[in-house]
Design a protein around this motif. Structure first.
Motif, PDB file in Angstrom:
ATOM      1  N   PRO A  29     -17.503 123.399 135.087  1.00 55.12           N
ATOM      2  CA  PRO A  29     -16.874 122.944 136.334  1.00 55.12           C
ATOM      3  C   PRO A  29     -16.109 121.617 136.254  1.00 55.12           C
ATOM      4  CG  PRO A  29     -19.018 123.851 136.805  1.00 55.12           C
ATOM      5  CD  PRO A  29     -18.885 123.797 135.297  1.00 55.12           C
ATOM      6  N   HIS A  30     -16.459 120.740 135.347  1.00 57.10           N
ATOM      7  CA  HIS A  30     -15.768 119.446 135.281  1.00 57.10           C
ATOM      8  C   HIS A  30     -14.618 119.439 134.271  1.00 57.10           C
ATOM      9  CE1 HIS A  30     -18.632 117.718 138.006  1.00 57.10           C
ATOM     10  NE2 HIS A  30     -19.625 118.174 137.258  1.00 57.10           N
ATOM     11  N   SER A  31     -14.357 120.564 133.636  1.00 55.79           N
ATOM     12  CA  SER A  31     -13.272 120.613 132.654  1.00 55.79           C
ATOM     13  C   SER A  31     -11.912 120.672 133.354  1.00 55.79           C
ATOM     14  CB  SER A  31     -13.424 121.828 131.737  1.00 55.79           C
ATOM     15  OG  SER A  31     -13.132 123.016 132.441  1.00 55.79           O
ATOM     16  N   SER A  32     -10.892 120.243 132.634  1.00 50.30           N
ATOM     17  CA  SER A  32      -9.543 120.262 133.208  1.00 50.30           C
ATOM     18  C   SER A  32      -9.070 121.702 133.465  1.00 50.30           C
ATOM     19  CB  SER A  32      -8.559 119.524 132.305  1.00 50.30           C
ATOM     20  OG  SER A  32      -8.455 120.164 131.054  1.00 50.30           O
ATOM     21  N   ILE A  33      -9.469 122.628 132.620  1.00 52.57           N
ATOM     22  CA  ILE A  33      -9.068 124.028 132.814  1.00 52.57           C
ATOM     23  C   ILE A  33      -9.669 124.578 134.106  1.00 52.57           C
ATOM     24  CG2 ILE A  33      -9.263 126.371 131.889  1.00 52.57           C
ATOM     25  CD1 ILE A  33      -9.121 125.101 129.082  1.00 52.57           C
ATOM     26  N   TYR A  34     -10.937 124.322 134.323  1.00 51.16           N
ATOM     27  CA  TYR A  34     -11.608 124.779 135.543  1.00 51.16           C
ATOM     28  C   TYR A  34     -10.932 124.185 136.770  1.00 51.16           C
ATOM     29  CZ  TYR A  34     -15.521 125.994 138.625  1.00 51.16           C
ATOM     30  OH  TYR A  34     -16.304 126.519 139.630  1.00 51.16           O
ATOM     31  N   LYS A  35     -10.677 122.883 136.738  1.00 51.31           N
ATOM     32  CA  LYS A  35     -10.058 122.203 137.879  1.00 51.31           C
ATOM     33  C   LYS A  35      -8.643 122.719 138.141  1.00 51.31           C
ATOM     34  CE  LYS A  35     -12.706 117.960 137.341  1.00 51.31           C
ATOM     35  NZ  LYS A  35     -12.648 116.538 136.969  1.00 51.31           N
ATOM     36  N   ARG A  36      -7.892 122.962 137.090  1.00 53.22           N
ATOM     37  CA  ARG A  36      -6.531 123.500 137.256  1.00 53.22           C
ATOM     38  C   ARG A  36      -6.574 124.926 137.802  1.00 53.22           C
ATOM     39  NH1 ARG A  36      -4.269 121.194 131.566  1.00 53.22           N
ATOM     40  NH2 ARG A  36      -4.142 119.016 132.223  1.00 53.22           N
ATOM     41  N   ALA A  37      -7.549 125.697 137.351  1.00 59.45           N
ATOM     42  CA  ALA A  37      -7.698 127.062 137.865  1.00 59.45           C
ATOM     43  C   ALA A  37      -7.979 127.036 139.363  1.00 59.45           C
ATOM     44  CB  ALA A  37      -8.806 127.801 137.121  1.00 59.45           C
ATOM     45  N   LEU A  38      -8.838 126.119 139.796  1.00 53.43           N
ATOM     46  CA  LEU A  38      -9.129 125.984 141.226  1.00 53.43           C
ATOM     47  C   LEU A  38      -7.870 125.629 142.011  1.00 53.43           C
ATOM     48  CD1 LEU A  38     -12.516 124.041 141.403  1.00 53.43           C
ATOM     49  CD2 LEU A  38     -12.076 126.400 142.097  1.00 53.43           C
ATOM     50  N   LYS A  39      -7.124 124.672 141.489  1.00 50.39           N
ATOM     51  CA  LYS A  39      -5.903 124.228 142.173  1.00 50.39           C
ATOM     52  C   LYS A  39      -4.880 125.367 142.265  1.00 50.39           C
ATOM     53  CE  LYS A  39      -2.486 120.562 142.221  1.00 50.39           C
ATOM     54  NZ  LYS A  39      -2.099 119.266 141.676  1.00 50.39           N
ATOM     55  N   LEU A  40      -4.667 126.055 141.146  1.00 51.75           N
ATOM     56  CA  LEU A  40      -3.706 127.150 141.145  1.00 51.75           C
ATOM     57  C   LEU A  40      -4.181 128.316 142.015  1.00 51.75           C
ATOM     58  CD1 LEU A  40      -2.651 127.087 137.403  1.00 51.75           C
ATOM     59  CD2 LEU A  40      -1.226 126.497 139.384  1.00 51.75           C
ATOM     60  N   GLN A  41      -5.476 128.561 142.024  1.00 53.61           N
ATOM     61  CA  GLN A  41      -6.009 129.629 142.857  1.00 53.61           C
ATOM     62  C   GLN A  41      -5.801 129.301 144.338  1.00 53.61           C
ATOM     63  OE1 GLN A  41     -10.233 130.572 142.437  1.00 53.61           O
ATOM     64  NE2 GLN A  41      -9.684 132.733 142.510  1.00 53.61           N
ATOM     65  N   HIS A  42      -5.959 128.045 144.683  1.00 52.79           N
ATOM     66  CA  HIS A  42      -5.717 127.617 146.068  1.00 52.79           C
ATOM     67  C   HIS A  42      -4.247 127.838 146.442  1.00 52.79           C
ATOM     68  CE1 HIS A  42      -6.097 125.365 149.762  1.00 52.79           C
ATOM     69  NE2 HIS A  42      -5.046 124.656 149.400  1.00 52.79           N
ATOM     70  N   ILE A  43      -3.345 127.485 145.540  1.00 57.59           N
ATOM     71  CA  ILE A  43      -1.912 127.696 145.778  1.00 57.59           C
ATOM     72  C   ILE A  43      -1.625 129.188 145.942  1.00 57.59           C
ATOM     73  CG2 ILE A  43       0.386 127.541 144.726  1.00 57.59           C
ATOM     74  CD1 ILE A  43      -0.632 124.869 143.435  1.00 57.59           C
ATOM     75  N   GLN A  44      -2.226 129.996 145.090  1.00 59.20           N
ATOM     76  CA  GLN A  44      -2.047 131.446 145.171  1.00 59.20           C
ATOM     77  C   GLN A  44      -2.495 131.958 146.544  1.00 59.20           C
ATOM     78  OE1 GLN A  44      -4.930 133.673 143.064  1.00 59.20           O
ATOM     79  NE2 GLN A  44      -3.941 135.630 143.385  1.00 59.20           N
TER      80      GLN A  44
END
Length: 75
Positions: A29-44
């Motif tokens: 959960p604290h990795s940059s990939i996880y955080k970017r996935a959350l951000k992109l999923q929100h945009i989606q």
């Protein structure tokens, strides 16, 4: 969609959701990939809502319409 790689917006949405869920599943959960996935999923999700709202306003269904040439689908 423009290159007929997907039959509909729903197929793109499904692939993006799978990609984001996999990124969250296989990264901490604290990795940059996880955080970017959350951000992109929100945009989606926001874009999906926007498209659905436009769909309701126009009366045309973007999420259930397929391209005219379904034989060239390349998922």
């Amino acid at each position: 969609m423009k290159k007929n790689e997907y039959e509909s917006v729903e197929h793109i949405d499904s692939d993006l959701t799978l990609m984001f869920e996999n990124a969250k599943r296989y990264n901490v959960p604290h990795s940059s990939i996880y955080k970017r996935a959350l951000k992109l999923q929100h945009i989606q999700q926001m874009k999906r809502k926007e498209l659905l709202q436009r769909d309701d306003d126009d009366g045309d269904s973007m999420f259930s319409s397929a391209t005219s040439d379904t034989s060239s689908t390349k998922r």
